[in-house]
Design a protein around this motif. Structure first.
Motif, PDB file in Angstrom:
ATOM      1  N   GLY B  94       0.856  -1.188   0.000  1.00 51.36           N
ATOM      2  CA  GLY B  94       0.000   0.000   0.000  1.00 51.36           C
ATOM      3  C   GLY B  94       0.885   1.228   0.000  1.00 51.36           C
ATOM      4  O   GLY B  94       1.853   1.295   0.752  1.00 51.36           O
ATOM      5  N   MET B  95       0.602   2.159  -0.885  1.00 56.12           N
ATOM      6  CA  MET B  95       1.431   3.355  -0.948  1.00 56.12           C
ATOM      7  C   MET B  95       0.656   4.561  -0.455  1.00 56.12           C
ATOM      8  O   MET B  95      -0.552   4.684  -0.661  1.00 56.12           O
ATOM      9  CB  MET B  95       1.927   3.614  -2.392  1.00 56.12           C
ATOM     10  N   ALA B  96       1.369   5.461   0.202  1.00 59.06           N
ATOM     11  CA  ALA B  96       0.713   6.635   0.783  1.00 59.06           C
ATOM     12  C   ALA B  96       0.979   7.867  -0.081  1.00 59.06           C
ATOM     13  O   ALA B  96       2.025   7.990  -0.719  1.00 59.06           O
ATOM     14  CB  ALA B  96       1.255   6.873   2.187  1.00 59.06           C
ATOM     15  N   THR B  97       0.013   8.731  -0.065  1.00 61.35           N
ATOM     16  CA  THR B  97       0.152   9.977  -0.819  1.00 61.35           C
ATOM     17  C   THR B  97       1.262  10.819  -0.214  1.00 61.35           C
ATOM     18  O   THR B  97       1.382  10.928   0.998  1.00 61.35           O
ATOM     19  CB  THR B  97      -1.158  10.778  -0.746  1.00 61.35           C
ATOM     20  N   ASP B  98       2.059  11.374  -1.060  1.00 63.52           N
ATOM     21  CA  ASP B  98       3.104  12.264  -0.594  1.00 63.52           C
ATOM     22  C   ASP B  98       2.621  13.696  -0.725  1.00 63.52           C
ATOM     23  O   ASP B  98       2.407  14.200  -1.823  1.00 63.52           O
ATOM     24  CB  ASP B  98       4.361  12.060  -1.443  1.00 63.52           C
ATOM     25  N   ALA B  99       2.405  14.343   0.389  1.00 63.33           N
ATOM     26  CA  ALA B  99       1.868  15.695   0.377  1.00 63.33           C
ATOM     27  C   ALA B  99       2.801  16.648  -0.369  1.00 63.33           C
ATOM     28  O   ALA B  99       2.393  17.642  -0.916  1.00 63.33           O
ATOM     29  CB  ALA B  99       1.653  16.182   1.791  1.00 63.33           C
ATOM     30  N   GLN B 100       4.083  16.307  -0.343  1.00 55.79           N
ATOM     31  CA  GLN B 100       5.033  17.205  -0.984  1.00 55.79           C
ATOM     32  C   GLN B 100       5.062  17.031  -2.492  1.00 55.79           C
ATOM     33  O   GLN B 100       5.603  17.839  -3.202  1.00 55.79           O
ATOM     34  CB  GLN B 100       6.435  16.961  -0.419  1.00 55.79           C
ATOM     35  N   GLN B 101       4.530  15.929  -2.921  1.00 54.76           N
ATOM     36  CA  GLN B 101       4.527  15.720  -4.365  1.00 54.76           C
ATOM     37  C   GLN B 101       3.138  15.957  -4.913  1.00 54.76           C
ATOM     38  O   GLN B 101       2.151  15.755  -4.254  1.00 54.76           O
ATOM     39  CB  GLN B 101       4.920  14.269  -4.681  1.00 54.76           C
ATOM     40  N   LEU B 102       3.074  16.377  -6.122  1.00 55.25           N
ATOM     41  CA  LEU B 102       1.791  16.569  -6.763  1.00 55.25           C
ATOM     42  C   LEU B 102       1.631  15.501  -7.819  1.00 55.25           C
ATOM     43  O   LEU B 102       2.395  15.446  -8.769  1.00 55.25           O
ATOM     44  CB  LEU B 102       1.742  17.921  -7.439  1.00 55.25           C
ATOM     45  N   ALA B 103       0.642  14.706  -7.643  1.00 48.02           N
ATOM     46  CA  ALA B 103       0.433  13.669  -8.640  1.00 48.02           C
ATOM     47  C   ALA B 103      -0.318  14.264  -9.815  1.00 48.02           C
ATOM     48  O   ALA B 103      -1.488  14.008 -10.027  1.00 48.02           O
ATOM     49  CB  ALA B 103      -0.342  12.523  -8.038  1.00 48.02           C
ATOM     50  N   GLU B 104       0.368  15.107 -10.547  1.00 51.57           N
ATOM     51  CA  GLU B 104      -0.301  15.737 -11.671  1.00 51.57           C
ATOM     52  C   GLU B 104       0.319  15.243 -12.955  1.00 51.57           C
ATOM     53  O   GLU B 104       1.413  15.621 -13.320  1.00 51.57           O
ATOM     54  CB  GLU B 104      -0.130  17.247 -11.563  1.00 51.57           C
ATOM     55  N   ILE B 663       5.683  25.190   5.510  1.00 49.23           N
ATOM     56  CA  ILE B 663       5.234  26.380   4.781  1.00 49.23           C
ATOM     57  C   ILE B 663       5.135  26.032   3.298  1.00 49.23           C
ATOM     58  O   ILE B 663       4.072  26.007   2.712  1.00 49.23           O
ATOM     59  CB  ILE B 663       6.196  27.568   4.980  1.00 49.23           C
ATOM     60  N   LEU B 664       6.291  25.714   2.760  1.00 50.87           N
ATOM     61  CA  LEU B 664       6.324  25.383   1.343  1.00 50.87           C
ATOM     62  C   LEU B 664       6.152  23.876   1.176  1.00 50.87           C
ATOM     63  O   LEU B 664       6.990  23.095   1.606  1.00 50.87           O
ATOM     64  CB  LEU B 664       7.672  25.826   0.755  1.00 50.87           C
ATOM     65  N   SER B 665       5.049  23.473   0.603  1.00 46.82           N
ATOM     66  CA  SER B 665       4.867  22.043   0.427  1.00 46.82           C
ATOM     67  C   SER B 665       5.435  21.553  -0.899  1.00 46.82           C
ATOM     68  O   SER B 665       5.724  20.384  -1.061  1.00 46.82           O
ATOM     69  CB  SER B 665       3.398  21.671   0.561  1.00 46.82           C
ATOM     70  N   PHE B 666       5.578  22.450  -1.832  1.00 49.70           N
ATOM     71  CA  PHE B 666       6.153  22.066  -3.118  1.00 49.70           C
ATOM     72  C   PHE B 666       6.711  23.312  -3.774  1.00 49.70           C
ATOM     73  O   PHE B 666       6.086  24.367  -3.762  1.00 49.70           O
ATOM     74  CB  PHE B 666       5.085  21.433  -4.018  1.00 49.70           C
ATOM     75  N   GLY B 667       7.889  23.187  -4.341  1.00 43.76           N
ATOM     76  CA  GLY B 667       8.453  24.342  -5.039  1.00 43.76           C
ATOM     77  C   GLY B 667       9.273  23.888  -6.223  1.00 43.76           C
ATOM     78  O   GLY B 667      10.064  22.960  -6.137  1.00 43.76           O
ATOM     79  N   GLU B 731      11.363  30.828 -21.848  1.00 37.90           N
ATOM     80  CA  GLU B 731      10.313  30.905 -20.835  1.00 37.90           C
ATOM     81  C   GLU B 731      10.914  30.523 -19.502  1.00 37.90           C
ATOM     82  O   GLU B 731      11.708  29.592 -19.419  1.00 37.90           O
ATOM     83  CB  GLU B 731       9.218  29.902 -21.224  1.00 37.90           C
ATOM     84  N   ILE B 732      10.562  31.282 -18.474  1.00 40.08           N
ATOM     85  CA  ILE B 732      10.927  30.854 -17.133  1.00 40.08           C
ATOM     86  C   ILE B 732       9.667  30.834 -16.295  1.00 40.08           C
ATOM     87  O   ILE B 732       8.719  31.562 -16.580  1.00 40.08           O
ATOM     88  CB  ILE B 732      11.985  31.781 -16.470  1.00 40.08           C
ATOM     89  N   GLY B 733       9.673  30.008 -15.291  1.00 37.62           N
ATOM     90  CA  GLY B 733       8.469  29.927 -14.486  1.00 37.62           C
ATOM     91  C   GLY B 733       8.734  29.255 -13.161  1.00 37.62           C
ATOM     92  O   GLY B 733       9.798  28.685 -12.934  1.00 37.62           O
ATOM     93  N   ALA B 734       7.751  29.370 -12.303  1.00 40.74           N
ATOM     94  CA  ALA B 734       7.853  28.729 -11.003  1.00 40.74           C
ATOM     95  C   ALA B 734       6.491  28.199 -10.609  1.00 40.74           C
ATOM     96  O   ALA B 734       5.460  28.753 -10.974  1.00 40.74           O
ATOM     97  CB  ALA B 734       8.349  29.722  -9.962  1.00 40.74           C
ATOM     98  N   ASP B 735       6.527  27.130  -9.883  1.00 40.34           N
ATOM     99  CA  ASP B 735       5.302  26.507  -9.425  1.00 40.34           C
ATOM    100  C   ASP B 735       5.482  26.276  -7.923  1.00 40.34           C
ATOM    101  O   ASP B 735       6.347  25.503  -7.510  1.00 40.34           O
ATOM    102  CB  ASP B 735       5.132  25.179 -10.180  1.00 40.34           C
ATOM    103  N   LEU B 736       4.714  26.985  -7.133  1.00 38.67           N
ATOM    104  CA  LEU B 736       4.904  26.935  -5.691  1.00 38.67           C
ATOM    105  C   LEU B 736       3.595  26.564  -5.006  1.00 38.67           C
ATOM    106  O   LEU B 736       2.537  27.080  -5.353  1.00 38.67           O
ATOM    107  CB  LEU B 736       5.362  28.312  -5.170  1.00 38.67           C
ATOM    108  N   LYS B 737       3.717  25.650  -4.034  1.00 43.31           N
ATOM    109  CA  LYS B 737       2.531  25.305  -3.243  1.00 43.31           C
ATOM    110  C   LYS B 737       2.875  25.512  -1.777  1.00 43.31           C
ATOM    111  O   LYS B 737       3.957  25.129  -1.325  1.00 43.31           O
ATOM    112  CB  LYS B 737       2.155  23.823  -3.440  1.00 43.31           C
ATOM    113  N   PHE B 738       1.960  26.095  -1.086  1.00 44.09           N
ATOM    114  CA  PHE B 738       2.201  26.396   0.324  1.00 44.09           C
ATOM    115  C   PHE B 738       1.153  25.732   1.202  1.00 44.09           C
ATOM    116  O   PHE B 738       0.055  25.406   0.733  1.00 44.09           O
ATOM    117  CB  PHE B 738       2.148  27.909   0.557  1.00 44.09           C
TER     118      PHE B 738
END
Lengths: 486, 1061
Positions: B94-104, B663-667, B731-738
């Motif tokens: 059984g695998m658990a969701t990783d809050a720090q990762q986005l399964a997108e 604070i930062l869950s994904f960056g 192009e430059i960009g950032a994707d941040l989740k808090f």
């Protein structure tokens, strides 16, 4: 795995090898990439015809004061008032270069490869005819380097009108020197809309065009003119005795005389072109019956009546437009390159000047006769001794005046632009610079002219050419004379 | 079909092959959260490259050495786990969701699914729920306002109208700015089916005519939204390079629904009914009534008459000694004219599958009747889809087959001969006239002979007697074969096809008036039929080899190489005949005139070779390099190859910033650079001859002439030096989740430059030619895209999600070569849309008042301003910025979605404004209550260089001339409107029936929705006439010019139901 790679490589190689053929599908299936001289020559002929028989006929007939702008309409005010701007008839400049001369070049190239000298001569004559008009209207125009878009030249140099004139003689001589009886020469037949494939007539057309080119230079380079014409006579050159014209117009849309099509059939009013008092007065004073073939009876009836040249701002309350005659233009009017009448007048003037070996009076009488008979009239009483149009046989100036004045009348409705060039060259009819007082027997400055008494002597370079070709010379005023107009 | 399925199954069974190693471990991976199986989990023997992935049911099997080892299980969005095998042969995990990762997972170029975290460019994916919620009939308009950097507008409110999609601004002056549409891995045809009853073209080769245009939509609109699983929007050059030259303007990747292997048989049904009314009808003046120059005139078509005084007045013509009476008061006559439009969308689908095969079958029907009375505007579309997958051990196949049939009739817009366009007739109607009273157009007062005015036809006559019918059959789909050599190498061959056959018939009725009748002098309309057949075919082959290799447990490399071949064929034939004999019979045979027949064929081919190499390190640093080379048939033979590379990089820095935990869950930061090339239209390289036709200022001389045929050298010269158009973009960009993904920011900045623009421009005519297709000029687009997501409230029963997007794009025509000062892209009534260096593409120029050297306005004898010779710059068509706000509320089984859409700036031309000013219906004609006034600060020209003060007022008889552009060109500026608007784009309230309630029924799920679209529209005060999104000029750059009597857009309200069994 290895097998797979080998197969893949093999497929890829076959694939790439056939790429070239596979991608070779960029030939337009909707339009031909090639055609014969016989299929292109008619389109080229009609392009020239559309210009000289359309817009240039308007300018010629209005500036020669046969016609004027009806004061109850406004289509041609700019022409009549000499109010030219740089977009004026730019589309005709385009039609000559990109519609006619490029096709004639195509025909000449085809004819050269095929050694088909009939097409070579025909195309050369129409090319020379067109370039002469361009040089007469604009003086310096693209010539040697023109029409070379196919070779990547998109900024052709401008060449002085005099140089162009000399080159046109060379080109015509070159075409005339070709062997029309060679086995490779075909008969154009119906593809020749002018003479139906009669090459003897084309030789005469070429000779008469040379005569016309030389005669244009009487004031600027008389010796060149004389030498050229003497040489023509010395070689027993024959001149046109039948008109070089397209006559097969029909009274149906898109197949009519171009002036009729654009002025009478397609415009929302067919009442723009009215009789000018200048011409009406001259013909009425002389009791010349040709007046009935040039103008309609006014809508309200009565005698053929003109309107003062350029009096287009007149109130309709002051002059009922229906009291003024309309210019006759019909759907089947021929478009003349050089009429038989003009050919005779050219020969008469050459003789009067002592060029060549012709007899001036005989040629003059024949010319006036031919002009009258074009409308089924008889000139005999006019040219008889003591007749109104009797050849003066006087001083050179008197003789030239008689010839050019008669040529002026004869060119009404036939070739107004040529009459305008004759006027610029010889000064006949004389110019009156008053916009208020009408002078009989002279050109009268248009009532609403915008050039303060100055008559136009050239066209302005069209906008499209000015903006896209860096070699276009600076614009000159429209009353600046061209090189032969001294 | 069954036979085909069977044979494919047999094939894959035969190819199956097994191989063995020391010993085998197997197991099943499930999600700890909901117990569902996890396909695609990577299982690797630690320290080796030996690994596998779990199948669709979560099952995996791996050969390992006898001594065992440690297995590493990893899956995007889940925490990786390391399991010591020991002696076990079955390991269920059984695998658990990783809050720090986005399964997108998003679908990227060539159908490759990738985790968003690995992408070095922005890619936005929208799921089926978003696509279908608004119950639009096409896919793209459902995304309006939802994605940053994407500008989506619907041309009008008519059924089946075009949808315009522009990604990151306009790059191509020549006007091919639409993205490439990829459905299930293969490109589809998105050409416009618009029809224009004239072939006018300007120096740029762009259509300029505004006469009688009909919008039959663009072909991407044929896709049934109910069939769509997801839509991914790839914007940057680096993202799209693999798709080749046609992707220069971005790619819309549409993935359709497929059967799922674990679901058994699933039947689903969705149905909706929506009802529409005009969203924005012109707001007209209510003060003055029928007449002209201040006087009542019952034959006039306009409102320059006296004040509306509520008195009874005789109006119209005297027929049989009688005349009608009407109260002289303002009416809501436009609103009364329009009816309620209806739209019904029904889709039924059947899907299912097992370990070996899946299938999906659907039938959809769209039936729409627009707001114009009668049958003049309607759409009926049937679509059938059939999709299947077969999975062998080595060979698997995916097949997708779609058929659609579309029948459409539209209202003709633009201007045209009397009665042939509708909206321009309606907006001229006097304010006191009642349009609905003319419904019976055979009534003696309303018929052709006696209709009150000679200047227009009864609108009911034109919508009933003139018409058109468009009918298209289309089949598109693909077959995909994948062969798996081993666990790190596979090869795919894919063939896609799109074939459309359409037919258009357009007719104008014979309209003769009786001589001597009130309208007896009106020019007779002789009747006309246009019969047009179009055929379009696109075939696309792709062969691709994919490899995936784990180098160490930290570093893995994947790559692909591919070969692509594309062919597009077009055949059009148009026949037109005028002067009909039998009334009401619309056939080419029905005339004594010869029909004019024109044909157009075109064929183009493209070959591409491409490759991509991706390296990922520790699942946090990703570098991808792409390259493609194309060979195009439309470029000169010896110079038809063009190469373009791209590289992009993504770094998930949150992996190495533990100090931000909590604070930062994904960056993630990303950067990319890439190029794409674009070829020319076919047949621009060689010079041709064309059938002879000599143009006169008015009319022509045509060949054949007197029986003699002729061709002439075409004035458009071929260009053997043509080069591909190249777009470079970084192009430059950032994707941040808090805060545990409760708040997120995705921002991108891009800078795109398109050089060597391919465009047909004028050349000096003395060259013997007038136009040439050339490489000309450079256009840049720079912009910012911002997406903010937030979940302010999240409890067990209630949640509130906000998504906000903002897009700012700055467009500039940097240069034009060849000494061109500007190019006129389009013009109408003296207003020009230009491409001019230093200005944004679509710079608007128009007339202005002539002024004296000291600044006063010079007026003419009537006191009306005169016009300056040179046109002045008004502004440009591009919006300053756009933004969208989406709110999603969830309470137990209820959902409420509210979407707002805002656009700021940009100008549009409005013919509606021009015409309503001309006829005195526009509110700005009430200026000074129509009393005489002197133009402020005005002078008259004395003609000698001096000026004196103007004392001439614009009097009663000239007020209408003042507002009429034909007599006062300086009012042109008032015809330009701001494109600013705020729309309440979509509101939907949904309810899902609880599972417990449905347990005893065969129904697995049941959702009900009430949905409203385009419910409210706010525009600046200056625009009270048109929806700033409406356009008559198609779905590309010209569409930005504005509208030419297009008619109102619509608001709709309806409900939908979705059930699965």
């Amino acid at each position: 795995m290895k097998k797979f790679i080998n197969i893949s490589l093999a497929i890829a190689m076959i694939f790439m090898a056939s790429c070239e053929d596979y991608l070779d599908v960029n030939t337009d299936p909707n339009n031909p990439t090639d055609a014969t001289a016989g299929l292109v020559f008619p389109a080229a002929t009609l392009s020239v015809v559309s210009v000289i028989g359309g817009d240039y006929a308007l300018t010629g007939n209005i500036w020669s004061q046969y016609w004027t702008q009806n004061h109850a309409a406004n289509q041609y005010k700019a022409i009549d008032g000499y109010n030219l701007i740089s977009t004026f008839q730019g589309a005709r400049f385009q039609e000559l270069y990109a519609g006619a001369l490029n096709d004639l070049r195509f025909v000449k190239e085809k004819a050269t490869v095929d050694e088909d000298w009939s097409y070579y001569l025909m195309a050369t004559v129409l090319e020379a005819y067109s370039f002469q008009i361009l040089a007469d209207l604009y003086d310096d125009v693209p010539f040697d380097e023109a029409l070379q878009g196919g070779e990547g030249n998109f900024s052709p140099a401008y060449v002085n009108g005099q140089v162009i004139y000399d080159s046109l003689i060379v080109r015509l001589d070159n075409a005339l020197a070709k062997d029309l009886s060679a086995i490779t020469v075909t008969n154009p037949g119906t593809a020749d809309l002018i003479f139906g494939g009669n090459m003897a007539e084309w030789v005469k057309f070429a000779n008469t065009l040379k005569l016309k080119i030389y005669m244009r230079q009487t004031e600027s380079r008389a010796s060149v003119a004389q030498a050229g014409i003497d040489a023509l006579y010395a070689s027993n050159a024959e001149f046109l005795d039948a008109s070089a014209a397209v006559t097969s117009f029909a009274d149906q849309a898109n197949a009519s005389n171009p002036l009729f099509e654009q002025d009478r059939r397609q415009l929302n009013t067919a009442n723009n072109l009215k009789a000018s008092t200048t011409m009406v007065d001259y013909l009425t004073n002389n009791g010349d019956p040709r007046i009935n073939s040039l103008y309609e009876v006014p809508a309200n009836g009565g005698l053929i009546t003109g309107q003062r040249q350029g009096d287009y701002e007149l109130s309709t309350l002051d002059l009922d437009p229906d009291d003024v005659s309309r210019a006759i233009v019909t759907a089947t009017d021929p478009v003349y390159f050089i009429s038989d009448v003009e050919s005779l007048f050219l020969q008469a003037e050459a003789a009067a000047r002592g060029y060549g070996t012709g007899d001036a009076k005989t040629l003059y009488d024949a010319a006036v006769n031919a002009s009258f008979s074009m409308y089924g009239e008889d000139a005999s009483t006019f040219i008889a001794a003591a007749g109104l149009y009797e050849y003066p046989n006087g001083t050179l100036a008197q003789n030239i005046e008689a010839i050019i004045m008669q040529k002026w009348v004869a060119n009404a409705r036939i070739n107004g632009l040529e009459a305008w060039f004759d006027h610029l060259r010889t000064g006949f009819p004389l110019e009156s610079t008053s916009a208020t007082t009408f002078v009989s027997g002279q050109l009268n400055y248009p009532v609403n002219g915008v050039t303060s008494g100055q008559y136009p002597r050239r066209y302005l370079y069209p906008d499209r050419e000015v903006s896209r070709n860096a070699n276009t010379p600076t614009q000159k005023d429209i009353h600046t004379a061209v090189w032969w107009d001294q | 079909m069954r036979k085909l399925l069977l044979s494919i199954m047999l094939m894959s069974a035969l190819i199956g092959e097994s191989w063995a190693q020391d010993r085998t471990v197997s197991g099943k991976v499930t999600s700890n959260e909901d117990g569902s199986t996890l396909p695609g989990v990577t299982v690797i023997l630690k320290g080796t490259t030996n690994g596998t992935t779990s199948d669709l049911d979560g099952n995996w099997k791996l050969s390992i050495p006898q001594e065992g080892g440690t297995l590493v299980f990893s899956f995007v969005g889940m925490s990786s786990q390391e399991i010591e095998v020991g002696t076990r042969s079955v390991i269920d995990l059984g695998m658990a969701t990783d809050a720090q990762q986005l399964a997108e997972i998003v679908v990227t170029a060539q159908g490759i699914e990738r985790d968003v975290r690995s992408l070095g460019y922005s890619a936005s994916q929208v799921n089926s729920e978003e696509v279908t919620r608004g119950r639009t009939t096409d896919v793209m308009s459902s995304l309006q306002g939802k994605v940053a950097g994407v500008n989506i507008t619907t041309a009008s409110g008519a059924p089946g109208a075009s949808t315009k999609v522009i990604l990151r601004g306009y790059s191509s002056i020549g006007g091919a700015n639409n993205p490439l549409y990829i459905v299930d891995g293969v490109p589809i045809n998105n050409s416009s089916n618009n029809f224009n009853d004239s072939n006018g073209s300007s120096a740029t080769g762009l259509a300029t005519d505004v006469n009688r245009s009909q919008d039959f939509g663009n072909r991407a609109n044929d896709i049934n939204p109910d069939d769509v699983e997801s839509v991914t929007i790839l914007k940057g050059a680096s993202a799209t390079a693999l798709y080749g030259s046609r992707a220069a303007n971005g790619v819309i990747v549409i993935t359709t629904k497929k059967g799922k292997s674990q679901e058994g048989v699933k039947l689903s049904f969705s149905s909706s009914a929506t009802f529409s009314r005009p969203l924005r009808l012109p707001q007209l003046q209510d003060t003055f009534g029928q007449g002209w120059s201040g006087h009542y005139a019952s034959e006039e078509n306009g409102s320059w008459g006296p004040r509306l005084d509520g008195q009874e007045r005789l109006h119209g013509n005297v027929v049989d000694n009688s005349q009608q009476l009407r109260t002289f008061e303002a009416r809501d006559n436009l609103k009364d004219f329009y009816e309620t439009g209806t739209s019904y969308i029904n889709t039924i689908s059947l899907s299912g599958g097992n370990d070996l095969a899946t299938y999906y079958l659907s039938y959809g029907n769209v039936k729409e009747d627009g707001i114009v009375p009668g049958d003049a505007d309607q759409l009926n579309r049937n679509s059938i889809s059939l999709r299947g997958t077969l999975k062998g051990e080595k060979l698997s196949t995916t097949t997708s087959l779609n058929y659609s049939n579309k029948k459409q009739s539209v209202i003709t817009s633009g201007q045209g001969g009397a009665g042939t366009t509708t909206f321009q007739e309606l907006i001229q109607v006097p304010r006191d006239a009642s349009i609905v009273d003319w419904r019976d157009y055979n009534n003696p007062f309303n018929n052709l002979d006696n209709f009150h005015t000679q200047y227009a036809q009864n609108p009911y006559y034109s919508i009933n007697e003139n018409g058109n019918s468009f009918n298209e059959d289309r089949v598109y789909g693909k077959i995909d074969l994948t062969y798996k050599f081993n666990d790190w190498l596979n090869a795919t061959y894919r063939i896609g096809a799109d074939v459309a056959n359409s037919h258009l018939k357009d007719w104008i009725a014979i309209a003769n008036t009786t001589p001597g009748s009130p309208n007896g002098t009106v020019t007779d309309i002789p009747g006309q039929v246009i019969d047009q057949s179009r055929y379009a075919r696109e075939i696309d082959h792709t062969f691709m080899v994919n490899a995936y290799k784990t180098v160490t447990s930290d570093l893995s490399i994947s790559g692909l190489v591919g070969l692509n071949n594309n062919e597009r064929v077009l055949r059009n034939q148009t026949q037109t005949v005028a002067g009909l004999d039998i009334p009401g019979y619309y056939n080419i045979s029905n005339s004594s005139s010869n029909p004019v027949v024109t044909t157009f064929d075109s064929k183009r081919r493209l070959i591409g070779v491409y490759g991509q190499l991706e390296a990922s390190y520790k699942d946090m640093l990703f570098v991808t390099a792409v390259a493609r080379n194309d060979w195009s048939s439309t470029l000169p033979k010896d110079n038809n190859s063009f190469f373009y590379p791209g590289v992009n990089m993504s770094f998930v820095f949150s992996e190495v910033t533990p100090f931000l935990d909590g604070i930062l869950s994904f960056g993630k930061v990303r950067a990319s650079w890439g190029q794409t090339g674009n070829d020319a239209a076919p047949y621009a390289v060689e010079s041709v001859l064309i059938p002879g036709q000599v143009g006169l200022p008015f009319g022509n001389i045509n060949l054949p002439f007197n029986g003699v045929n002729g061709f002439e050298v075409s004035n458009i010269i071929g260009n053997p030096a043509l080069q591909p158009e190249i777009t470079s973009e970084w192009e430059i960009g950032a994707d941040l989740k808090f805060f545990n993904n409760r708040f997120g920011i995705d921002v991108a900045y891009y800078d795109r430059s398109t050089t060597d623009q391919i465009l047909r421009v004028s050349v000096p005519v003395s060259s013997g030619y007038t136009q040439q297709t050339k490489n000309i000029g450079e256009v840049t687009n720079k912009g910012v895209e911002l997406m903010i997501t937030a979940t302010p409230i999240k409890t067990a029963n209630f949640s509130w999600d906000i998504s906000y997007n903002y897009t700012k794009n700055k467009n500039e025509v940097v240069s034009l070569t060849d000494g061109l000062e500007f190019l006129v892209l389009h013009s109408a009534f003296g207003i020009e849309m230009r491409a001019e260096p230093g200005k944004p593409m679509g710079a608007i120029y128009g007339h202005t008042e002539a002024t004296a050297p000291t600044g006063e306005v010079i007026v003419n004898g009537a006191g009306i301003p005169t016009v300056a010779t040179d046109k002045v710059y008004y502004g440009d068509v591009n919006p300053d910025f756009t933004m969208g706000l989406a709110n999603a509320f969830k309470y137990k089984n209820f959902r409420l979605n509210v979407n707002l859409d805002y656009r700021e700036g940009g100008m549009m031309y409005s013919y509606t404004q021009r015409l309503t000013m001309f006829v005195g219906n526009a509110t700005n004609t009430l200026f000074n209550e129509r009393r005489p006034w002197i133009v402020p600060n005005s002078v008259v020209d004395n003609g000698d260089g001096t000026f004196s003060e103007n004392t001439q007022a614009v009097d009663y008889s000239n007020v209408n001339n003042f507002h009429n552009q034909s007599s006062n060109n300086s009012v042109s500026r008032q015809h330009m409107h701001s494109k600013t608007f705020l729309k309440l784009r979509e509101v939907s309230l949904g309810y899902s029936f609880p599972k417990a309630l449905l347990d005893k029924t065969p129904i697995a799920s049941l959702d009900l929705n009430i949905v409203g679209r385009n419910l409210l529209l706010f525009t600046p005060e200056s625009n009270n006439l048109v929806d700033p999104e409406s356009t008559t000029f198609g779905n590309d750059l010209l569409g930005e010019f504005g509208e030419f009597g297009v008619g109102p857009t619509t608001r709709s309200l309806g409900f939908s139901l979705k059930a699965t069994f």
